[in-house]
Design a protein around this motif. Structure first.
Motif, PDB file in Angstrom:
ATOM      1  N   HIS A 138      41.757  27.161  57.984  1.00 59.02           N
ATOM      2  CA  HIS A 138      41.086  26.386  58.826  1.00 59.02           C
ATOM      3  C   HIS A 138      40.454  25.334  58.267  1.00 59.02           C
ATOM      4  O   HIS A 138      39.791  24.718  58.560  1.00 59.02           O
ATOM      5  CB  HIS A 138      39.567  27.335  58.430  1.00 59.02           C
ATOM      6  N   VAL A 139      41.646  24.699  58.094  1.00 66.17           N
ATOM      7  CA  VAL A 139      41.824  22.972  58.338  1.00 66.17           C
ATOM      8  C   VAL A 139      42.303  22.337  59.022  1.00 66.17           C
ATOM      9  O   VAL A 139      43.376  22.743  60.124  1.00 66.17           O
ATOM     10  CB  VAL A 139      42.358  22.631  56.958  1.00 66.17           C
ATOM     11  N   LEU A 140      41.728  20.963  59.755  1.00 68.56           N
ATOM     12  CA  LEU A 140      42.507  20.486  61.153  1.00 68.56           C
ATOM     13  C   LEU A 140      43.142  19.724  60.600  1.00 68.56           C
ATOM     14  O   LEU A 140      42.568  19.024  59.688  1.00 68.56           O
ATOM     15  CB  LEU A 140      41.187  19.926  61.848  1.00 68.56           C
ATOM     16  N   MET A 144      50.763  29.036  67.187  1.00 69.35           N
ATOM     17  CA  MET A 144      50.676  28.816  68.815  1.00 69.35           C
ATOM     18  C   MET A 144      48.780  28.532  69.131  1.00 69.35           C
ATOM     19  O   MET A 144      48.799  27.154  69.767  1.00 69.35           O
ATOM     20  CB  MET A 144      51.253  29.619  69.781  1.00 69.35           C
ATOM     21  N   PRO A 145      48.014  29.301  68.863  1.00 71.68           N
ATOM     22  CA  PRO A 145      46.814  29.257  69.625  1.00 71.68           C
ATOM     23  C   PRO A 145      46.157  27.624  69.114  1.00 71.68           C
ATOM     24  O   PRO A 145      45.111  27.389  68.973  1.00 71.68           O
ATOM     25  CB  PRO A 145      45.973  30.280  68.943  1.00 71.68           C
ATOM     26  N   TYR A 146      47.147  27.367  67.545  1.00 73.69           N
ATOM     27  CA  TYR A 146      45.906  26.439  66.588  1.00 73.69           C
ATOM     28  C   TYR A 146      47.144  24.986  66.911  1.00 73.69           C
ATOM     29  O   TYR A 146      46.469  24.489  65.632  1.00 73.69           O
ATOM     30  CB  TYR A 146      45.904  27.353  65.496  1.00 73.69           C
ATOM     31  N   HIS A 175      38.697  21.774  64.889  1.00 73.30           N
ATOM     32  CA  HIS A 175      38.201  21.619  62.746  1.00 73.30           C
ATOM     33  C   HIS A 175      37.537  23.073  62.986  1.00 73.30           C
ATOM     34  O   HIS A 175      36.924  22.734  61.466  1.00 73.30           O
ATOM     35  CB  HIS A 175      37.151  20.674  63.057  1.00 73.30           C
ATOM     36  N   GLU A 176      36.953  23.440  64.126  1.00 74.96           N
ATOM     37  CA  GLU A 176      35.860  24.946  63.680  1.00 74.96           C
ATOM     38  C   GLU A 176      37.232  25.529  63.120  1.00 74.96           C
ATOM     39  O   GLU A 176      36.629  26.553  62.404  1.00 74.96           O
ATOM     40  CB  GLU A 176      35.495  25.218  65.111  1.00 74.96           C
ATOM     41  N   SER A 177      37.900  26.123  63.878  1.00 73.87           N
ATOM     42  CA  SER A 177      39.150  27.078  63.626  1.00 73.87           C
ATOM     43  C   SER A 177      40.007  27.141  62.329  1.00 73.87           C
ATOM     44  O   SER A 177      40.707  27.718  62.283  1.00 73.87           O
ATOM     45  CB  SER A 177      39.490  27.473  65.396  1.00 73.87           C
ATOM     46  N   ARG A 207      33.330  17.889  59.755  1.00 75.98           N
ATOM     47  CA  ARG A 207      33.043  17.836  57.639  1.00 75.98           C
ATOM     48  C   ARG A 207      34.055  17.332  57.070  1.00 75.98           C
ATOM     49  O   ARG A 207      34.112  16.108  56.402  1.00 75.98           O
ATOM     50  CB  ARG A 207      33.392  18.871  57.313  1.00 75.98           C
ATOM     51  N   ALA A 208      36.362  17.515  57.362  1.00 81.69           N
ATOM     52  CA  ALA A 208      36.640  17.407  57.054  1.00 81.69           C
ATOM     53  C   ALA A 208      38.337  17.259  57.798  1.00 81.69           C
ATOM     54  O   ALA A 208      38.016  18.359  58.553  1.00 81.69           O
ATOM     55  CB  ALA A 208      36.761  17.594  55.717  1.00 81.69           C
TER      56      ALA A 208
END
Lengths: 339, 484
Positions: B186-188, B213-215, B323-325, B362-363
């Motif tokens: 879950h890190v962007l 793919m969704p991310y 960033h959320e997902s 956040r990061a």
């Protein structure tokens, strides 16, 4: 490859049991270790009457391009001492030059042999029988200090016979001479090698770097006959000038230099070679490299001597095979006189 | 194995042909831990002559009959080898429970040539001493050692990172493996992709999407419509400077058109504006009285509109959403000019800094492939220092570590290095202080996908690794072949 099972079985003998073993010193700065062949084929000095002229004839070197040439050499080395004996290694090389001018090498060994005062007779008799097919005269058992060279010589004669048997129309080069009637070289056996060679149209040439044949007048070796003479050339026939025990010498004897500044060698060639002696000497001259020694015999020698590295490995093999216990050599003088 | 000698923190160990030892193996000699960095033949006097003699007759023309009890030993001395091992530290017992820990350095040397036992350390034991775990479902790599062990990167230890190596050595592959793991956690990650290497990460094969793919979003400039995971990359005009716009539209500094652009930006400072606003300004003869200049500027506006690069953007929302997902935003910089590349990167970095400062994110992780192509050295230092404080964790990925300023190496937290041959490049790596030059020399011998990892991710112990392939993802970029 030649089947050496009969010889190897005789050499192997029985495994020693946890004997103390003092390995021979090995100097790694000397990459190869030479061992002299102490069985001089003519151990005693024999006089050559040189009152008549011995003619020097020129040689015309002719490289035997279309012939097979085979050279045989063997070596033996003491790896270390055990109580009442020693452990040694033996190896033989057979080099063959083909008509395509390619060199092939057959290596026989290293073979380990452990000899003590207890088993020396058994090893000698078993090996003698394996090579000569006969029991040696009981009055002539070799001493411990000579047995290694005797064993090496037996291995070499065995291979010489095998090569004479399997080869056809080949020039066979031997290190040594064609002499019989000594324990290590019964003349009957050397004669058999000569006859078998002739039967197969092979030409035997034995080459010695030393000899016990001495000129009567100068008391010097027959090799001195070519002193100061530029080669390639030869002097022959020396045998006809020998009066004592001529029957020991189973071939015509020459002294030859194969290159202009080469060393002189004693050459023994049987009478019954299919090629004339002059042609044979020209062919050997054609094979000569630096110092006038035939290249094939040089390769056979170089590939059979042990390197210092191999000696260390063979010492380890001997320790492992015979379950020996290593013991460092003690310098007694150092012990008594430490300062 | 026998201890031969020690010099400084180098240990020389002799071992026989039947003892297995590899580069990267860790050996334990009593309580001392050392790592093999070089293996050579033992230098024996006479070995050259021994081998030259063997070479007289080719092996193919040689037959041998060796006594069986001798055969296994012949040749073994000439094949003895010597390993050079770097002392990494020692094992100490701590606490009343006699727990064992690894400590760097040694202050006493009590080893014995005759008596000290040397053994290859089991990787499980090493990992335990280093406080590293490896029982993860999809390990990143396996150790290059006699007993290979899976290794998983502890993602929470990523800080300032460098991934470097020769072209084709596997560094981008490793970066992509890390990226996919970051997504799972879950890190962007923002990726500046100058070579188009990351564009297919959302695909299982060329025709099908995969679980990522969704991310994953690929932001490509100059396209109009979204397709699959690819979105148009658009920059709001008011978020770049007049100078950036002038450069991208080839307006020379100082000429009348440039002056007018400067004027427009000043007039609209602090407000939102777009190309329509600029066009309206240009068309107004009171703003641009000279007809020739007006025509030139109008042409620039139309060019800008046609490029599709400038316009209202949803990048901020996309950043917040991913960033959320967790996910990745791949900036496809492979088809743009150097000026456009710079504009896009600076825009994105300003955006990230703003979002970080205002704590809207956040990061994020930031992957900069060949950063020297679009980031000034001064800006790289800014990324290292200021941006860390707002939650941007940079990973520099490059063929040539010399293109990165020295400050990158002195502030480095982690380094993953693939093969190098060039002496200068190897020296640059040593500037990090994480690894000595002898260890970096091992990089000359590494194969593709083999690397040296060191830093917080390895508890500062140099680990030689081989990257495990990724399945279910197209890891290659889009490239055309010269010969079909």
């Amino acid at each position: 490859m030649i089947n050496t099972d009969p010889v190897v079985t005789a050499l192997r003998g029985e495994t020693l049991k946890s004997e103390r073993f003092r390995p021979s010193q090995v100097d790694l700065s000397q990459p190869f270790v030479e061992s002299e062949k102490s069985i001089a084929d003519d151990r005693d000095e024999t006089t050559v009457h040189d009152e008549g002229r011995m003619e020097t004839a020129r040689l015309t070197p002719k490289f035997p391009a279309e012939s097979n040439v085979t050279a045989i050499d063997a070596t033996g080395l003491v790896l270390g001492v055990i109580p009442d004996g020693f452990v040694a290694a033996l190896r033989a090389s057979i080099i063959t030059k083909t008509p395509e001018n390619k060199h092939m090498l057959e290596h026989y060994g290293p073979y380990l042999v452990a000899v003590t005062t207890t088993n020396i007779d058994v090893i000698y008799q078993t090996l003698y029988r394996a090579v000569y097919g006969d029991t040696p005269p009981s009055s002539q058992s070799p001493k411990l200090e000579n047995i290694l060279d005797t064993v090496r010589n037996l291995l070499e004669r065995y291979l010489q016979m095998q090569v004479a048997t399997r080869s056809n129309r080949t020039i066979i080069l031997l290190d040594g001479s064609l002499i019989g009637i000594i324990v290590a070289n019964p003349s009957s056996y050397v004669r058999r090698i000569i006859d078998k060679s002739a039967e197969n149209q092979n030409s035997l040439v034995a080459i010695s770097k030393t000899t016990g044949l001495i000129l009567e007048r100068s008391h010097r070796s027959i090799l001195s006959l070519l002193e100061g003479v530029l080669g390639p050339c030869y002097v022959g026939d020396i045998r006809s000038h020998i009066q004592q025990q001529r029957e020991r010498y189973l071939g015509d004897i020459y002294v030859a230099k194969f290159t202009p500044l080469g060393e002189p060698f004693r050459i023994d060639i049987p009478e019954n070679t299919p090629t004339s002696h002059a042609d044979l000497l020209n062919a050997v001259a054609g094979l000569a490299g630096d110092y006038g020694y035939p290249e094939e015999l040089r390769l056979a020698h170089m590939t059979c001597v042990f390197s210092a590295i191999e000696i260390l490995e063979l010492q380890a093999a001997a320790v492992a095979f015979h379950n020996l216990v290593m013991e460092e050599e003690v310098d007694v003088r150092q012990k008594i006189f430490p300062f | 194995m026998y201890l031969l000698s020690k010099q400084a923190d180098d240990l020389w160990v002799v071992f026989s042909p039947d003892e297995k030892l590899k580069l990267g193996d860790t050996i334990k000699i009593e309580d001392i831990v050392a790592q093999v960095v070089e293996i050579q033949f033992a230098d024996l006097p006479g070995v050259l002559q021994h081998i030259l003699r063997k070479s007289l007759i080719p092996v193919s023309d040689t037959t041998e009959q060796i006594q069986p009890e001798v055969k296994s030993i012949i040749g073994s001395l000439a094949d003895q080898k010597v390993a050079l091992a770097k002392i990494r530290g020692r094992i100490v017992e701590t606490g009343g429970n006699k727990n064992r820990a690894f400590k760097t350095g040694i202050s006493e040397f009590t080893l014995s040539r005759a008596k000290s036992k040397i053994e290859v350390m089991d990787e499980n034991e090493l990992f335990q001493l280093l406080g590293m775990s490896s029982d993860q479902p999809s390990p990143f790599a396996q150790t290059l050692s006699t007993s290979a062990k899976p290794y998983t990167i502890p993602l929470d230890q990523l800080g300032i990172n460098v991934i470097t190596g020769m072209k084709g050595s596997g560094k981008s592959y490793a970066a992509k493996r890390i990226l996919l793991e970051l997504i799972k956690h879950h890190v962007l990650t923002i990726v500046f992709d100058v070579n188009g290497e990351y564009l297919n990460l959302w695909k299982k094969d060329l025709n099908q999407p995969n679980e990522f793919m969704p991310y994953i979003k690929v932001l490509t400039p100059h396209i109009r419509n979204a397709q699959g995971a690819e979105l148009p990359l658009v920059i709001p005009l008011n978020e770049i400077s007049y100078d950036d716009f002038a450069q991208s539209m080839s307006v020379p500094e100082g000429n009348p058109s440039y002056q007018h652009l400067m004027q427009f930006w000043k007039q609209w400072s602090g407000k939102q504006f777009d190309l329509n606003d600029l066009e309206a300004y240009v068309k107004d003869t009171s703003n641009v009285p000279n007809e020739a200049v007006r025509i030139a500027l109008q042409g620039r506006v139309e060019s800008a509109r046609a490029s599709g690069l400038f316009g209202p953007s949803s990048i901020t929302d996309l950043i917040k959403q991913l960033h959320e997902s967790g996910g990745a935003m791949i900036y496809n910089l492979s088809t743009v000019s150097s000026w456009e590349r710079r504009i896009i990167v600076e825009f994105t970095l300003r955006k990230l800094a703003h979002l970080g400062q205002t704590k809207l994110i956040r990061a994020v992780s930031l992957f900069l492939e060949e950063a020297q192509l679009y980031v000034e050295p001064a800006n790289m230092i800014n990324i290292l220092t200021r941006m860390r404080h707002v939650g941007v964790f940079p990973t520099f990925i490059t063929n040539d570590p010399r293109t990165l300023p020295d400050e990158v190496f002195t502030l480095l937290d982690n380094m993953i290095t693939f093969g190098f041959r060039n002496e200068d490049e190897l020296k640059q790596l040593a500037k990090s202080g994480l690894v000595d030059t002898l260890t970096t020399d091992v990089l000359r011998n590494l194969e593709t996908r083999q690397c040296l990892a060191i830093g917080r991710i390895t508890s500062n112990y140099p680990l030689f690794l081989e990257i495990i392939p990724q399945s279910g993802v197209v890891m290659g970029g889009e490239s055309r072949k010269l010969v079909p």
